[in-house]
Scaffold this motif. Structure first.
Motif, PDB file in Angstrom:
ATOM      1  N   SER A 281      -0.435  39.213  23.660  1.00 29.99           N
ATOM      2  CA  SER A 281       0.712  38.418  24.113  1.00 29.99           C
ATOM      3  C   SER A 281       0.826  37.098  23.368  1.00 29.99           C
ATOM      4  N   SER A 323       7.988  35.346  28.808  1.00 26.63           N
ATOM      5  CA  SER A 323       9.445  35.452  28.782  1.00 26.63           C
ATOM      6  C   SER A 323       9.983  34.679  27.593  1.00 26.63           C
ATOM      7  N   LEU A 338      17.493  45.094  24.398  1.00 29.19           N
ATOM      8  CA  LEU A 338      16.626  45.921  25.233  1.00 29.19           C
ATOM      9  C   LEU A 338      16.807  47.408  24.950  1.00 29.19           C
ATOM     10  N   LEU A 341      14.893  48.703  21.709  1.00 29.10           N
ATOM     11  CA  LEU A 341      13.434  48.766  21.659  1.00 29.10           C
ATOM     12  C   LEU A 341      12.956  50.213  21.641  1.00 29.10           C
ATOM     13  N   PHE A 344       8.332  49.209  23.227  1.00 29.00           N
ATOM     14  CA  PHE A 344       8.477  48.636  24.563  1.00 29.00           C
ATOM     15  C   PHE A 344       9.398  49.541  25.384  1.00 29.00           C
ATOM     16  N   SER A 355       3.499  48.658  27.163  1.00 32.65           N
ATOM     17  CA  SER A 355       4.336  47.464  27.075  1.00 32.65           C
ATOM     18  C   SER A 355       5.707  47.734  27.688  1.00 32.65           C
ATOM     19  N   ALA A 357       9.605  45.868  28.925  1.00 33.31           N
ATOM     20  CA  ALA A 357      10.554  44.766  28.786  1.00 33.31           C
ATOM     21  C   ALA A 357      11.614  44.919  29.859  1.00 33.31           C
ATOM     22  N   GLU A 358      12.094  43.804  30.368  1.00 30.75           N
ATOM     23  CA  GLU A 358      13.123  43.870  31.399  1.00 30.75           C
ATOM     24  C   GLU A 358      13.997  42.631  31.352  1.00 30.75           C
ATOM     25  N   ILE A 383      14.615  37.321  28.709  1.00 34.00           N
ATOM     26  CA  ILE A 383      13.895  38.595  28.633  1.00 34.00           C
ATOM     27  C   ILE A 383      12.458  38.381  29.097  1.00 34.00           C
ATOM     28  N   ARG A 384      11.960  39.277  29.962  1.00 35.22           N
ATOM     29  CA  ARG A 384      10.543  39.222  30.341  1.00 35.22           C
ATOM     30  C   ARG A 384       9.807  40.400  29.725  1.00 35.22           C
ATOM     31  N   LEU A 385       8.681  40.090  29.111  1.00 37.28           N
ATOM     32  CA  LEU A 385       7.849  41.123  28.503  1.00 37.28           C
ATOM     33  C   LEU A 385       6.536  41.262  29.274  1.00 37.28           C
ATOM     34  N   LEU A 399       9.750  44.536  18.196  1.00 35.37           N
ATOM     35  CA  LEU A 399      10.561  43.382  18.567  1.00 35.37           C
ATOM     36  C   LEU A 399      11.411  42.897  17.391  1.00 35.37           C
TER      37      LEU A 399
END
Length: 406
Positions: A281, A323, A338, A341, A344, A355, A357-358, A383-385, A399
């Motif tokens: 991360s 994020s 998103l 990807l 992810f 992994s 993503a949202e 974006i939260r990873l 990414l």
């Protein structure tokens, strides 16, 4: 920034991250505490899964410690003992979900009581406090937990509970747990609950910082394999333990023995997994921070984070949760990113080996009002990873190719 060429290169990037050293013995405790083969007649090294709903008694009310599966179960007790030890706690309780834990804690209160909560919480927790507590006639005030004066000002004679996450979800705000606990405990009768799901007991131990209860969604990192839904509460106070134990039993929000076995197994690799989540991360955070199509990166391990120094002082590292804001900050741009990807996966939840993503605004935090999200900064471009355990080169490349389509 170019992709990393080797794990050694990755370790060099994080070697000087500044977090305090991890106390020795964590991995040993995770593997051995509560797992003594002499507890069961087979002497099995791996704790057996006890699926029985009821247990034979030698005579009326003469049982061996196990009477009915909802009240006690050997597989659950093994897990609870190990969980408590990892948090330097005396008592552990496993629940059917993280929400089950939160519900049990809230039922410690009564009508007319008051809760002070962080303004940035997991969307489900926020929903529970805003709706369930209202139905129980329990007042809730949401404040910026990073501002100690605001926390102090929010306390009332009727305050019975202070609820916080650190780091917060999804804005990664780091709260000074020790300072908040010290201030709150100036007033008798107020409990401090810390949701430690993001960091786990490997990176942070809130009980050592003064919290009364540390809670988890074990669904996430503690299990680590995205195949269990479960929660836990850890504490040191015996009277508090007995109250929550009563609620665990009488409400019936207990996990299955098989799920307890899975989480107990997950704990055996927790230290290894968390180190890799940390490495991956931070490498990705550094990559994103240098990308022209990224406005801002939220990761406590970066010097640019507003509570970076506090994070280093309070914890032993940071997990795979982070994020970032896209430059465009619009729904069309974030949706394209998103959907582009490949490594992810677009999905809610976090903390597994894979992994994810949202988009919090439409997914994990969609239940919060537009006004509340906007005030906090949970925009359509945030974006939260959940950075998993894949090769970090592949994650960065994924990414990068997705960002290049914007």
């Amino acid at each position: 920034m170019s992709t990393l060429e080797s794990t050694n290169g990755l370790e060099q990037i994080v070697a000087a991250d500044g977090f305090r050293a991890q106390p020795k013995g964590f991995a040993t405790k995770a593997i051995h505490v509560g797992q003594d083969p002499e507890q069961w007649t087979s002497m099995a090294v791996v704790p057996p899964i006890t699926m029985s709903a009821t247990f034979k008694q030698r005579g009326p009310a003469q049982h061996s410690g196990y009477e009915y599966g909802r009240t006690e179960n050997p597989s659950r007790n093994v897990l609870e003992k190990c969980l408590a030890c990892l948090d330097n706690g005396k008592y552990g309780l496993a629940f059917a979900s993280g929400h089950g834990v939160a519900t049990a804690i809230i039922t410690l209160l009564k009508a007319g009581d008051h809760i002070v909560a962080s303004d940035n919480l997991y969307g489900g927790t926020n929903r529970l406090l805003r709706n369930f507590c209202v139905d129980m006639n329990i007042a809730v005030d949401f404040v910026n937990g990073t501002d100690l004066e605001k926390v102090k000002a929010a306390l009332k004679p009727s305050t019975k509970l202070v609820w916080m996450e650190s780091p917060t979800n999804p804005l990664m705000k780091v709260i000074d747990i020790e300072a908040v606990c010290a201030e709150v405990h100036r007033v008798a009768g107020i409990l401090v609950v810390v949701d430690n799901t993001f960091l786990t007991s490997y990176f942070q131990r809130p009980l050592d910082l003064g919290a009364d209860i540390v809670m988890y969604s074990l669904t996430k990192y503690m299990n680590g394999h995205s195949d269990v839904v479960m929660g836990a509460a850890i504490m040191n106070d015996e009277a508090l333990y007995k109250k929550l134990k009563f609620r665990q039993n009488e409400t019936g929000i207990v996990p299955s023995p098989f799920d307890c076995y899975l989480v107990n197994r997950g704990l055996k690799t927790l230290s290894l997994r968390m180190e890799r989540h940390k490495l991956n991360s931070l490498a990705i955070a550094k990559f994103l921070e240098g990308h022209p199509k990224v406005k801002r990166v939220l990761h406590p391990g970066l010097p640019s984070h507003p509570q970076h120094e506090l994070a280093k002082r309070q914890s032993n590292g940071h997990s795979g949760i982070m994020s970032f804001y896209l430059n465009g900050d619009g729904l069309e741009e974030s949706t394209l990113f998103l959907k582009s990807l490949k490594v992810f996966t677009l999905a809610v939840s976090l903390g597994g080996f894979e992994s994810l993503a949202e988009l919090p605004a439409l997914m994990s935090h969609s239940s919060e009002s537009v006004e509340h999200r906007s005030a906090l900064g949970i925009t359509d471009g945030l974006i939260r990873l959940s950075v998993g355990l894949e090769d970090v080169d592949d994650l960065i490349a994924d990414l990068e190719q997705s960002l290049n389509k914007l």
